[in-house]
Scaffold this active site. Structure first.
Site, short mmCIF file in Angstrom:
data_model
loop_
_atom_site.label_atom_id
_atom_site.label_comp_id
_atom_site.label_asym_id
_atom_site.label_seq_id
_atom_site.Cartn_x
_atom_site.Cartn_y
_atom_site.Cartn_z
N ASN A 35 94.45 29.61 -11.12
CA ASN A 35 94.65 28.44 -11.98
C ASN A 35 93.38 27.66 -12.28
O ASN A 35 93.33 26.88 -13.22
CB ASN A 35 95.74 27.54 -11.39
CG ASN A 35 97.10 28.11 -11.73
OD1 ASN A 35 97.32 28.58 -12.84
ND2 ASN A 35 98.00 28.10 -10.77
N GLU A 40 97.90 36.13 -4.87
CA GLU A 40 96.71 35.46 -4.36
C GLU A 40 97.06 34.99 -2.95
O GLU A 40 98.04 34.26 -2.77
CB GLU A 40 96.47 34.22 -5.22
CG GLU A 40 95.14 34.10 -5.85
CD GLU A 40 94.97 32.81 -6.66
OE1 GLU A 40 93.84 32.53 -7.00
OE2 GLU A 40 95.95 32.11 -6.97
N SER A 48 101.01 26.68 -6.48
CA SER A 48 100.06 27.22 -7.45
C SER A 48 98.74 26.47 -7.43
O SER A 48 97.79 26.90 -8.07
CB SER A 48 100.66 27.19 -8.85
OG SER A 48 101.18 25.93 -9.12
N HIS A 70 100.59 33.22 -3.28
CA HIS A 70 100.82 32.76 -4.66
C HIS A 70 101.16 33.94 -5.57
O HIS A 70 100.29 34.73 -5.93
CB HIS A 70 99.55 32.02 -5.14
CG HIS A 70 99.69 31.44 -6.51
ND1 HIS A 70 98.63 31.26 -7.36
CD2 HIS A 70 100.78 30.99 -7.18
CE1 HIS A 70 99.06 30.72 -8.48
NE2 HIS A 70 100.35 30.56 -8.41
#
Ligand code: CAA
Length: 283
Positions: free
Chosen positions: A190, A152, A119, A140
């Site tokens: 993130n 992602e 992540s 991801h």
């Protein structure tokens, strides 16, 4: 590249979800973990999820059996010798991941793509642990994997274009939407999500409002499906802290400093849903 068999390494929340969607898309899947106990728990989650699909009339009993029939398990990483793609979903720890990728590089055939569901860790550094950095890529997924549409896709410095295209194609076959990003701390998801969660924790820490009020503002005012503190519990507070530390270290900017309250909760072992207590308590 023709991908038929996928190994998913790690049968936890993310790994079992990834294995499920891959099997549902028609791929043969080998679900690998360190212990039979981990595998059994992952398999139980998948079985529960597909059974619910049957109950809702979204899948027939026959389709369910086909999906489960495409899944096999492994306790031996040498089984990577049989696969075209590995998707790694183990703990967020660079040492663990680089060791694992070095082993996978040894066991997997030269054509095999090695993807990581990290992540926030650098894909380029994970790739450097192998002799095939051009075949290493970030894939991801979001939690809960069977529900969330986004994947992602992160290119490492050396990731080859045909590897990117293959992963993009597979993502669409999984009925997900690929979004291309480059290898920077936290990628896009993130880098934006975690500072928001961290800020919500600061608001609680500074006594701006109660946890319920903070969550209500973001749910009802911004139409988020979960408030940020509920979402933090859902993701896991240890994971949130780890990602904030990666952002803080990667960018060196004080705006990414993890909130002391987040550190305190993690030290207390209040990690969210998975431990029964985080900002909220769970049965
Ligand atoms: N596994 C499989 N399916 C699940 C599920 C799970 N864990 N949780 C919910 N679902 C399914 C339900 O079965 C239901 O399916 P149907 O529509 O077919 O009936 C559907 O999802 C909706 O569930 P509910 O009605 O029970 O609940 P909801 O409408 O509140 O949705 C939610 C639940 C999808 C989790 C929603 O609250 C949500 O989107 N929350 C935000 C999730 C999010 O932000 N995820 C990203 C986290 S960040 C991340 O993953 C990346 C990282 O690196 C940290």
């Amino acid at each position: 590249m023709d991908i038929k068999t996928i190994m998913v390494v790690g049968a936890g929340q993310m790994g079992s979800g990834i294995a499920q969607v891959c099997a549902m898309a028609g791929y043969n899947v080998i679900l690998h973990d360190l212990t039979q106990d981990h595998i059994n728990r992952g398999f139980a989650t998948i079985t529960r999820n597909v059974t619910r699909q049957v109950e809702k009339g979204k899948m027939t009993e026959e389709e369910k059996e086909q999906v489960l029939g495409r899944l096999t398990t492994s306790l031996d990483l040498q089984n990577a010798s049989e696969v075209d793609l590995v998707i790694e979903a183990v703990v967020e720890n660079m040492e663990v991941k680089t060791k694992l990728f070095a082993q996978l590089d040894e066991f997997a055939p030269p054509h095999t793509i090695l993807a990581t569901n990290t992540s926030s860790l650098p894909i380029t550094e994970i790739a450097a642990a192998t002799k095939r950095p051009e075949k290493v890529i970030g894939m991801h997924f979001m939690n809960p994997v069977p529900v969330m549409k986004l994947v992602e896709i992160i290119r490492g410095l050396a990731t080859a274009d045909d590897v990117y295209e293959t992963i993009e194609h597979i993502t669409r076959k999984l009925n997900k939407v690929p979004v291309e990003v480059h290898d920077f701390p936290g990628f896009v998801s993130n880098r934006i999500l975690m500072p928001m969660i961290n800020e919500a924790i600061y608001a609680l820490y500074e006594g701006v409002a109660t946890k319920e009020a903070i969550d209500a503002v973001m749910k009802l005012g911004m139409n988020h499906p979960m408030g940020p503190l509920t979402l933090a519990d859902f993701i896991g507070l240890d994971t949130c802290l780890y990602i904030m530390e990666t952002l803080h270290e990667g960018f060196g900017d004080d705006k990414y400093r993890p909130c002391p309250l987040l550190r305190k909760y993690v030290k207390a072992g209040w990690l969210g849903r998975k431990t029964g207590r985080g900002f909220y308590t769970y049965e």
